[in-house]
Structure formats: C-alpha cells, structure tokens
Design a protein around this motif. Structure first.
Motif, mmCIF file in Angstrom:
data_model
loop_
_atom_site.group_PDB
_atom_site.id
_atom_site.type_symbol
_atom_site.label_atom_id
_atom_site.label_comp_id
_atom_site.label_asym_id
_atom_site.label_seq_id
_atom_site.Cartn_x
_atom_site.Cartn_y
_atom_site.Cartn_z
ATOM 1 N N GLY A 8 0.781 -1.236 0.000
ATOM 2 C CA GLY A 8 0.000 0.000 0.000
ATOM 3 C C GLY A 8 0.814 1.288 0.000
ATOM 4 O O GLY A 8 0.261 2.375 0.165
ATOM 5 N N TYR A 9 2.140 1.182 -0.143
ATOM 6 C CA TYR A 9 2.952 2.403 -0.232
ATOM 7 C C TYR A 9 2.894 2.932 -1.668
ATOM 8 O O TYR A 9 2.673 2.164 -2.609
ATOM 9 C CB TYR A 9 4.414 2.106 0.116
ATOM 10 C CG TYR A 9 4.634 1.753 1.564
ATOM 11 C CD1 TYR A 9 4.991 2.723 2.502
ATOM 12 C CD2 TYR A 9 4.488 0.437 2.014
ATOM 13 C CE1 TYR A 9 5.201 2.391 3.834
ATOM 14 C CE2 TYR A 9 4.684 0.095 3.346
ATOM 15 C CZ TYR A 9 5.043 1.078 4.247
ATOM 16 O OH TYR A 9 5.241 0.748 5.556
ATOM 17 N N GLN A 10 3.114 4.233 -1.790
ATOM 18 C CA GLN A 10 3.112 4.819 -3.130
ATOM 19 C C GLN A 10 4.561 5.044 -3.571
ATOM 20 O O GLN A 10 5.321 5.730 -2.864
ATOM 21 C CB GLN A 10 2.356 6.162 -3.096
ATOM 22 C CG GLN A 10 2.202 6.795 -4.441
ATOM 23 C CD GLN A 10 1.748 8.256 -4.342
ATOM 24 O OE1 GLN A 10 1.470 8.762 -3.239
ATOM 25 N NE2 GLN A 10 1.689 8.930 -5.462
ATOM 26 N N LYS A 11 4.931 4.495 -4.716
ATOM 27 C CA LYS A 11 6.310 4.668 -5.198
ATOM 28 C C LYS A 11 6.404 5.996 -5.937
ATOM 29 O O LYS A 11 5.612 6.256 -6.850
ATOM 30 C CB LYS A 11 6.658 3.503 -6.109
ATOM 31 C CG LYS A 11 8.102 3.471 -6.512
ATOM 32 C CD LYS A 11 8.363 2.249 -7.365
ATOM 33 C CE LYS A 11 9.526 2.510 -8.277
ATOM 34 N NZ LYS A 11 9.589 1.572 -9.376
ATOM 35 N N VAL A 12 7.357 6.827 -5.533
ATOM 36 C CA VAL A 12 7.496 8.143 -6.182
ATOM 37 C C VAL A 12 8.953 8.372 -6.599
ATOM 38 O O VAL A 12 9.836 7.596 -6.255
ATOM 39 C CB VAL A 12 7.058 9.294 -5.219
ATOM 40 C CG1 VAL A 12 5.589 9.168 -4.852
ATOM 41 C CG2 VAL A 12 7.938 9.348 -3.972
ATOM 42 N N GLU A 13 9.163 9.456 -7.323
ATOM 43 C CA GLU A 13 10.521 9.838 -7.722
ATOM 44 C C GLU A 13 11.295 10.325 -6.498
ATOM 45 O O GLU A 13 10.700 10.803 -5.525
ATOM 46 C CB GLU A 13 10.472 10.967 -8.754
ATOM 47 C CG GLU A 13 9.822 10.597 -10.072
ATOM 48 C CD GLU A 13 10.586 9.524 -10.823
ATOM 49 O OE1 GLU A 13 11.828 9.572 -10.809
ATOM 50 O OE2 GLU A 13 9.938 8.628 -11.399
#
Ligand code: SF4
Length: 285
Positions: free
Chosen positions: A29-34
C-alpha cells in the motif's frame, strides 16, 4: 498513503532487487514516487565495487535529507553488508540492512518511525544462504532476471563474496514461472543475471541443476523474443552452452566473457580459474 523512493547504485543485480523490493512496498500500500517528489521513505541500494562507495552514499543521503528533512532513510545493498557500522554513522541515516534482511525491509522497519539512534540489521555473511527471487520491471523492453546470487570463487581483487555470500540459485521451475509472468506483462527481452551466472545450480551448497538445463528450458518459453546471458566466466562457458546458443532462435548470439588480464602471471595472482589460452579457445569456438 506513505510515499517511498528508491535510489540504486551498481550492477544489474541491484536493479533487479530494487525493483522487486519496490513491488513489495506497492503491494503493502505504499506509493512509489521519484526521488525528488518529497518521499516519506528513502531506500538507497548501495554498491561496494566503486572506489567512492562511501562518498557516493554520503552524497545521496545528504540529497535525500535536503529533499525531505524528516523522511526515513534506509541503506541496503553490498556496501551496507560490508560496512554496516560505518554507514550507520553517516549523518541522516536511520537504518542499515544487510544482504539477508533487505528483502524483509517493509516488515523489519514496519511503520517507518525514525529511531533516536540508527538501527542496524546485518547478519554475518557466512550464514546468508537463502535465495530471494528478483527481476526488474523498469520498462517493457527488457528485464533483468536474477537466476543466481553470491560466489564461491575467491578472486584476490574482489569483495563480492563478502557482500553477497556463497553461490546459490533459484530453481528452473521457479525461473520458468517468472519468465512466463514476465512474458504476460509484455516484456520482450530477459537478461539472465547473477554474480557468477554460469555457476547456476547450487542450492544450500548442493549442485542440483546446471546452467545449460536452465538455458534449454527457458528457450521454450512462449512470448519472450530474446534471452541474453549477462556475463559468464570463461571456464564455465562450455561447448554445450555455445552450441545451444548458436542454434537457438531466442538466445541472442552474445557473450560477455570477463577477461581481467591477458597475462597468465597476473591471472594467477588474481586467482582466476583460467589462463589466456582457455580464453582464446572460447572466443575462437
Ligand atoms: S568470479 Fe567474479 S564475483 Fe566471484 S570472486 Fe571472482 S570476480 Fe568476484
């Protein structure tokens, strides 16, 4: 939803592992970001082969802190396994995880609450013998599929056995399943990746399978247009492998064979397992 960013240094193996770890985060449920997108968590996957591993690591931690001053910063990878204490002393580092622990990152650091003192999870490398399946899914053109990890050779110049442990492999059955999953995602090329790829087949110290059998089995997977062997030691590049690849439609006629030196004296000092004559013979073949 917490945002997590990854930074990878080093080889294709590290890229395949970062990619697998990032998918685990997304599943949780984590959001992968730059990296620059104000993450709550930074995961930095390090390499120990470069001369400036320490400097590079410090620089990235500093950059991360500049982007998100209160984020959680975790360091994993080969350099983390080799020098856990030194890394934990880098200002801004919250956690250091070794070779065995990096795949359990999301569980071990659950919640990602910054500790007062950096935490270190690094088992002695001698006891690291599990194989963690990994493949990269960074684009649709090619994926790096880890088939083998660690190395039992002891070339005099190399620290990889200390960072990645003894030679161990995935099974052919598992790898066929991964290749089918990868094909179903529309990826066209698989690069077989390992530390000592040609040594494929050891599981818990026992030789269970051979690299040629893996190559033959993968060649029949529908949907993958090209397979490539990332790198193979000359002493492990057998006639069988060369002959099979020569007639295969899917395995591209491409070998990356590390030479290291053209001098037999130097090769001996490096404790390499071949002499220049064998190398020449492999290339001629
Ligand atoms: S074969 Fe490669 S990984 Fe293994 S010790 Fe030699 S240089 Fe290092």
């Amino acid at each position: 939803m917490k945002k997590v960013a990854f930074y990878t240094l080093g080889c294709k193996l590290n890229y395949s592992e970062t990619s697998t770890i990032s998918r685990k985060f997304e599943e949780k449920g984590y959001q992968k970001v730059e990296f620059t997108d104000q993450p709550d968590i930074f995961i930095i996957n390090t390499c120990s082969v470069t001369e400036n591993a320490d400097k590079k690591c410090r620089k990235i931690v500093r950059e991360a802190r500049g982007i998100s001053p209160n984020a959680y910063v975790a360091i994993i990878g080969c350099y983390a396994q080799l020098k856990p204490k030194e890394i934990s002393e880098i200002p801004g580092v919250d956690a250091v995880l070794g070779a065995a622990e990096k795949f359990r990152l999301a569980e071990l650091l659950d919640g990602f609450v910054r500790p007062e003192q950096p935490v270190v999870f690094a088992t002695e490398i001698d006891s690291v013998d599990t194989f963690n399946s990994s493949y990269s899914l960074l684009d649709r053109t090619r994926t790096f599929l880890k088939v083998q990890d660690g190395c039992d050779y002891s070339c005099s110049f190399c620290t990889i056995p200390l960072a990645r442990g003894s030679s161990r492999s995935d099974s052919i059955v598992n790898l066929l399943k991964h290749a089918q999953d990868i094909a179903a995602k529309g990826v066209k090329e698989i690069v077989l990746t390992g530390v000592n790829t040609g040594d494929f087949g050891l599981q818990q110290g026992e030789r269970k399978e051979r690299f040629i059998n893996l190559v033959e089995a993968l060649d029949a997977v529908e949907g993958i247009e090209r397979f490539r062997i990332s790198s193979i030691e000359p002493n492990l590049l057998t006639d069988e492998i060369i002959d099979f690849v020569a007639q295969s439609n899917r395995f591209v006629p491409h070998f990356h064979i590390p030479l290291q030196s053209g001098s037999n004296e130097i090769l001996k000092l490096m404790r390499r397992r071949y002499q220049r004559e064998l190398y020449t013979d492999r290339v001629k073949r």
